[in-house]
Scaffold this active site. Structure first.
Site, PDB file in Angstrom:
ATOM      1  CG  ASP A 267      13.444   0.297  13.060  1.00 24.61           C
ATOM      2  OD1 ASP A 267      12.207   0.269  13.193  1.00 24.61           O
ATOM      3  OD2 ASP A 267      14.214  -0.439  13.711  1.00 24.61           O
TER       4      ASP A 267
ATOM      5  CE  LYS B 211      -2.568  -1.863  11.646  1.00 21.20           C
ATOM      6  NZ  LYS B 211      -1.780  -0.765  11.047  1.00 21.20           N
TER       7      LYS B 211
ATOM      8  CG  LEU C 255      -2.086  -0.992   1.218  1.00 19.65           C
ATOM      9  CD1 LEU C 255      -2.877  -0.878   2.525  1.00 19.65           C
ATOM     10  CD2 LEU C 255      -3.017  -0.777   0.029  1.00 19.65           C
TER      11      LEU C 255
ATOM     12  CB  SER D 174      -6.649   1.543  11.204  1.00 20.66           C
ATOM     13  OG  SER D 174      -7.050   0.617  12.180  1.00 20.66           O
TER      14      SER D 174
ATOM     15  CE1 TYR E 137      -1.659  -5.712  11.387  1.00 21.08           C
ATOM     16  CE2 TYR E 137      -3.971  -6.280  11.097  1.00 21.08           C
ATOM     17  CZ  TYR E 137      -2.843  -5.595  10.682  1.00 21.08           C
ATOM     18  OH  TYR E 137      -2.905  -4.791   9.561  1.00 21.08           O
TER      19      TYR E 137
END
Length: 285
Positions: free
Chosen positions: A64, A160, A22, A142, A156
């Site tokens: 990073d 988020k 993305l 998100s 995970y």
């Protein structure tokens, strides 16, 4: 030394995780729109390729996001190069799959370090710039996983959920300075998120659940071209009144409403218990 902006009508983007998936699609869409991009990622070769294709319009940075000092230095370098920031996209992220019981401390912290703390460091680093300009748009990437917790994505989802709670507060804090904050909630896209994901050491007890999840994934997985998400992002940042949240994809759109209805129904069924748990009394002496 700050360089004088010679392209005042061209926006400057700061995108993390810009080397692939993305993030790369976002960077390419911004460049196609005539804007300039600070492209940050852990690995640089793909970024230099992007810079070569767009001379003078791309600043590739090896970064990073879990290194707070490095994040602040990268933002300073970006502003030194282009003079300002207009759109900041917190896209860098990782996926660790496993049942909650299976995560080691190191695995759990690594998930939060990238997805939550990395985004926090970027947000903290860019806010003084955006506040000073009294303009700008911070976009937090998100996930569908922030709509609810699902088996094997607990950590995970936690990362988020935390990012969204942070971003809701930040949106209200930033509004008085003319700074906009939006949260993207994408569904599935053909990126290397899954191929690069990390997995816990599986416990035998969860074998049947894993088999069922694999079957559901094989039957119901819907992934799209990242360029569609990039087109949606451009529409978002071009809007004079962007929403706090934007769902990306029909599947995630429908799921969001299903989850909201289920929660509302549950709250209504338990209304009496909820209201009975509150009764104002005088403070202790």
């Amino acid at each position: 030394m700050t360089i004088v902006d010679t392209e005042p009508t061209s926006r400057v983007w700061f995108i993390t995780g810009a080397s692939r998936g993305l993030g790369r699609a976002f960077a390419e869409a911004a460049l196609t729109a005539g804007d300039r991009v600070v492209a940050a990622a852990r690995t640089a070769p793909a970024l230099h390729e992007l810079a070569s294709a767009h001379p003078g319009r791309v600043l590739p940075l090896t970064l990073d996001v879990t290194d707070r000092a490095a994040v602040f230095a990268a933002v300073a370098e970006a502003v030194g190069r282009f003079g300002r920031l207009d759109v900041v996209v917190n896209n860098a992220g990782m996926l660790s799959m496993g049942m909650v019981e299976e995560f080691t401390e190191a695995e759990a912290r690594a998930q939060l370090d990238v997805n939550f703390f990395g985004a926090l460091w970027v947000s903290q680093a860019v806010m003084p710039v955006l506040r000073g300009q009294r303009s700008g748009h911070l976009v937090q990437v998100s996930s569908i996983a922030a709509l609810g917790g699902f088996p094997s994505t607990g950590l995970y989802s936690a990362s988020k959920f935390a990012l969204e709670g942070l971003s809701e507060a930040l949106a209200q804090e930033a509004a008085g300075f003319g700074v906009k904050v939006s949260i993207l909630q994408p569904g599935g896209y053909w990126t290397d998120l899954y191929t690069a994901m990390r997995s816990t050491s599986p416990l035998e007890a969860y074998g049947p659940l894993r088999e069922e999840l694999a079957r559901q994934f094989a039957e119901g997985s819907v992934d799209s071209d990242p360029k569609l998400a990039a087109a949606a992002l451009l529409t978002l940042v071009d809007s004079d009144e962007p929403p706090l949240r934007l769902l990306l994809g029909s599947m995630v759109y429908d799921l969001a409403f299903d989850i909201a209805r289920t929660r509302a129904d549950t709250w209504a069924r338990w209304e009496d218990v909820s209201r009975a748990a509150e009764h104002a009394i005088a403070g202790p002496a």
